[in-house]
Design an enzyme around this catalytic site. Structure first.
Site: not given
Ligand code: ATP
Length: 319
Positions: A256-259
């Site tokens: 979820g870091a990229g999101d």
């Protein structure tokens, strides 16, 4: 008009209760709601922004649960439709001891893949300041046609198009088809975000030097971002470019870091679109997005880790 509309899949990841095991070794699994486009919508809403999700879920317990998660997080779920004949997608995911991520998908076909162009809630899409999407919705018909139609509706209504391909190799019939289809809509985007791994996959070159990144650049782009994990990211616009380091954190799970990164950046851009033409403003927005990605990497799971604004500002002040 500040609405971010995110289009695509929402599903449940089943993740092992213990770390560092293969799927076969896992003693038990817990539900972790996700799907990159849904995570992006929730990332925007968690920061206090207006967000909507457009996609299809199974008319089953899990589908209704996911729609409830969108609503509980303040995301407009008016663009969600339910399929009475297909299940909500599931994925079993583990980070093995060797550091490799192992995926096993249950999509045969799942409801998200069966969204048709006729079912699109175009009134939601037409309200978008930014329309965001990935590439998983391009894999199979009829969803692929729905995706292409949604992009057209959004563009004609004046939205910026934002694309994070989020490569999932196992979902494509072949890597060649993945590359071709991911690039088939490349030129239409205004904002594109890729990871280091995706840059290599799409260019065939293992380097994040500017000349490699520029192979993916198009003159119509407003912003291109290459995310570099704990190193932050590089960015490119027509008139200026640069690199913005991230914040030092204790990494636990980068899911979820990229999101979180792209969701928070889109939130900043809809609040002040002039950031796309102003180096200082843009780097400020990217710093904020790096902090959001960094915080998300410090906690397990995607949706529970997405930060609120005060948490982001605290990390930025501390640094
Ligand atoms: P994903 O892993 O969700 O598919 P991605 O590969 O695009 O997405 P990353 O590069 O892992 O995403 O992370 C996105 C951004 O989050 C980075 O550009 C960085 O700003 C921040 N980030 C991620 N991991 C860390 C970390 N360990 N320390 C600091 N910042 C991080």
């Amino acid at each position: 008009r500040e609405l971010v509309v995110s289009f695509g899949e929402m599903l449940i990841d089943f993740v092992p209760t213990v770390a560092g095991v293969s799927l076969a070794e896992a003693p038990a699994f817990v539900k972790a709601p996700g799907g990159a486009p849904a995570n992006v919508a929730i990332a925007v809403a968690r920061l206090g922004g207006a967000a909507a999700f457009v996609g299809k879920l199974g008319d089953d317990e899990f589908g209704r649960m996911l729609a409830g998660i969108l609503r509980d997080n303040g995301v407009d779920a008016g663009g969600v439709v339910f399929d009475s004949g297909a299940r909500t997608a599931l994925a079993f995911v583990t980070l093995r001891a060797d550091g490799e991520r192992e995926f096993m998908f249950y999509r045969n076909p799942s409801a998200d893949m069966l969204l048709t162009a006729d079912e699109l809630k175009v009134d939601v899409i037409k309200r978008a300041a930014v329309f965001h999407y990935g590439s998983i919705s391009l894999i199979a018909e009829p969803c692929r046609t729905a995706h292409l139609h949604a992009m057209k509706v959004a563009k004609e209504a004046g939205a910026l198009l934002s694309y994070d391909p989020n490569l999932r190799e196992a979902l494509w019939p072949s890597l060649e088809e993945a590359r071709t289809k991911i690039l088939s809509i490349w030129d239409q985007a205004d904002i594109v975000k890729v990871s280091e791994v995706e840059l290599e996959f799409l260019t065939g070159i293992n380097s994040v030097e500017d000349d490699v990144a520029m192979k993916l650049w198009r003159p119509t782009f407003k912003l291109m971002l290459i995310t570099l994990g704990d190193q932050g990211c590089k960015y490119y616009t027509k008139d200026f470019r640069g690199a913005v380091p991230s914040y030092k954190v204790q990494q636990v799970d980068t899911t979820g870091a990229g999101d979180a990164f792209i969701g928070s950046l889109l939130r900043k851009i809809v609040q002040d679109p002039s950031a796309l033409q102003d180096k200082t403003k843009l780097e400020g927005a990217i710093k904020f997005a790096n902090a959001c990605g960094a915080i998300t990497a410090t906690k397990k799971g995607a949706i529970p880790s997405l930060p609120k604004e005060d948490e982001v500002l605290r990390l930025m002040e501390k640094a």
